[in-house]
Design a protein around this motif. Sequence first.
Motif, mmCIF file in Angstrom:
data_model
loop_
_atom_site.group_PDB
_atom_site.id
_atom_site.type_symbol
_atom_site.label_atom_id
_atom_site.label_comp_id
_atom_site.label_asym_id
_atom_site.label_seq_id
_atom_site.Cartn_x
_atom_site.Cartn_y
_atom_site.Cartn_z
ATOM 1 N N VAL A 231 15.030 -17.144 -43.499
ATOM 2 C CA VAL A 231 15.073 -16.967 -42.102
ATOM 3 C C VAL A 231 14.608 -15.863 -40.920
ATOM 4 C CG1 VAL A 231 16.241 -18.809 -40.349
ATOM 5 C CG2 VAL A 231 16.259 -19.539 -42.696
ATOM 6 N N PRO A 232 15.960 -15.405 -41.346
ATOM 7 C CA PRO A 232 16.068 -14.135 -40.337
ATOM 8 C C PRO A 232 14.696 -13.511 -40.720
ATOM 9 C CG PRO A 232 18.127 -15.150 -40.991
ATOM 10 C CD PRO A 232 17.109 -15.291 -42.068
ATOM 11 N N ALA A 233 13.840 -12.850 -41.956
ATOM 12 C CA ALA A 233 13.196 -12.125 -42.327
ATOM 13 C C ALA A 233 11.729 -12.835 -41.588
ATOM 14 C CB ALA A 233 12.950 -11.732 -43.870
ATOM 15 N N SER A 234 11.879 -14.484 -41.545
ATOM 16 C CA SER A 234 10.617 -15.107 -40.484
ATOM 17 C C SER A 234 10.858 -14.638 -38.976
ATOM 18 C CB SER A 234 10.482 -16.717 -41.138
ATOM 19 O OG SER A 234 11.437 -17.348 -40.745
ATOM 20 N N PHE A 235 11.736 -14.572 -38.615
ATOM 21 C CA PHE A 235 11.879 -14.610 -37.407
ATOM 22 C C PHE A 235 12.037 -13.296 -37.162
ATOM 23 C CE2 PHE A 235 15.300 -18.125 -36.835
ATOM 24 C CZ PHE A 235 14.338 -18.977 -37.433
ATOM 25 N N VAL A 236 12.345 -12.085 -37.510
ATOM 26 C CA VAL A 236 11.639 -10.980 -37.286
ATOM 27 C C VAL A 236 10.333 -10.671 -37.773
ATOM 28 C CG1 VAL A 236 12.439 -8.534 -38.280
ATOM 29 C CG2 VAL A 236 14.330 -9.675 -38.032
ATOM 30 N N ASN B 76 12.993 -20.756 -32.265
ATOM 31 C CA ASN B 76 12.931 -19.096 -32.161
ATOM 32 C C ASN B 76 11.537 -18.700 -31.493
ATOM 33 O OD1 ASN B 76 13.452 -16.423 -33.072
ATOM 34 N ND2 ASN B 76 10.713 -16.708 -34.131
ATOM 35 N N LEU C 236 21.278 -21.778 -34.974
ATOM 36 C CA LEU C 236 20.297 -20.240 -35.658
ATOM 37 C C LEU C 236 20.184 -19.527 -34.419
ATOM 38 C CD1 LEU C 236 18.530 -22.086 -39.054
ATOM 39 C CD2 LEU C 236 20.365 -19.766 -38.452
ATOM 40 N N VAL D 295 20.957 -15.506 -33.619
ATOM 41 C CA VAL D 295 20.037 -15.312 -35.055
ATOM 42 C C VAL D 295 18.844 -14.941 -34.766
ATOM 43 C CG1 VAL D 295 19.361 -15.253 -37.610
ATOM 44 C CG2 VAL D 295 21.434 -16.510 -37.375
ATOM 45 N N MET D 296 18.014 -16.741 -33.956
ATOM 46 C CA MET D 296 16.833 -16.308 -33.522
ATOM 47 C C MET D 296 17.072 -15.134 -32.188
ATOM 48 S SD MET D 296 15.805 -20.056 -32.826
ATOM 49 C CE MET D 296 15.834 -21.410 -34.053
ATOM 50 N N CYS E 131 17.445 -11.345 -34.283
ATOM 51 C CA CYS E 131 16.059 -11.512 -34.494
ATOM 52 C C CYS E 131 14.985 -11.481 -34.099
ATOM 53 C CB CYS E 131 15.978 -12.238 -36.157
ATOM 54 S SG CYS E 131 16.500 -12.443 -37.165
ATOM 55 N N THR E 132 15.118 -11.387 -32.737
ATOM 56 C CA THR E 132 13.768 -11.714 -31.747
ATOM 57 C C THR E 132 13.481 -10.124 -31.147
ATOM 58 O OG1 THR E 132 13.393 -14.258 -31.277
ATOM 59 C CG2 THR E 132 12.293 -12.464 -30.012
#
Length: 250
Positions: free
Chosen positions: A15-20, A57, A208, A211-212, A215-216
């Motif tokens: 999930v964090p990788a996808s947001f970044v 996100n 989350l 985290v979003m 990561c953004t």
Amino acid sequence: MEFDVLTLSILILVVPASFVLSAAAGLGGSLILVPALVMALGAKEGVALAALLLAANNVAKVVVYRKTLPLAQAALIAVAVMVGAALGAGLMVQAPERWVTIGVLIALIATFAGDLVARRGVSKDASMQAPARKAWAGLLAFTSGATSGFSGTSGPLKGVALRSLPLDRQYLVGAASLVSLVGDMTKAAVFTHSGLLGQSHLMLAAVLVPVMALCTLAGRSLNQQVGEKGFAILFWTVMAGYGVRLVTAL
């Protein structure tokens, strides 16, 4: 939704990788998030949860890129994606689970072929007039919304549609964030109304949010550091990622 070891691993790592990735390139979050959640939760719930998380996100992305949102240029694509996403999500709710799984694979093939046709069409006529480019971009956006609504991933069609806009990387990511927000919110609304998304999913999205945000910010920092050439490489690497998924699916 059961938080087993696989689901927790996906939430912590994928999930964090996808947001970044999504914040850096403007799109591509579904590239790794959808198949991971489908594997952990099943086709329908995985697609629905991915839409919810990506929609939330994209709110963070729109806030971060608020100064580079090309509202007028992206309006047609956003509307086309919204209509297509509503249609595709409605079909997904009614379809059997197996059909949705097959739809994910078909979407990869169709969007990959559409990408080739789109780029060939542009290369054949570099002097294509603006109205024709806008109409073609709208068609690509509608198709990407429909495939995204049904299978959870739009493939490279949305990227190709956005690339038709004469924007630098900051405004391109802003446009992608805005268009993705409209599409993902439309899907999430349909899935919530149908009962695919419940209180546990909404609570997870709320948890989350920090985290979003982080990561953004990390994705925007990466976008600013790479430069125009570096961003082009990043953008087309994401596009190539859809092609890799196509090959592995076959």
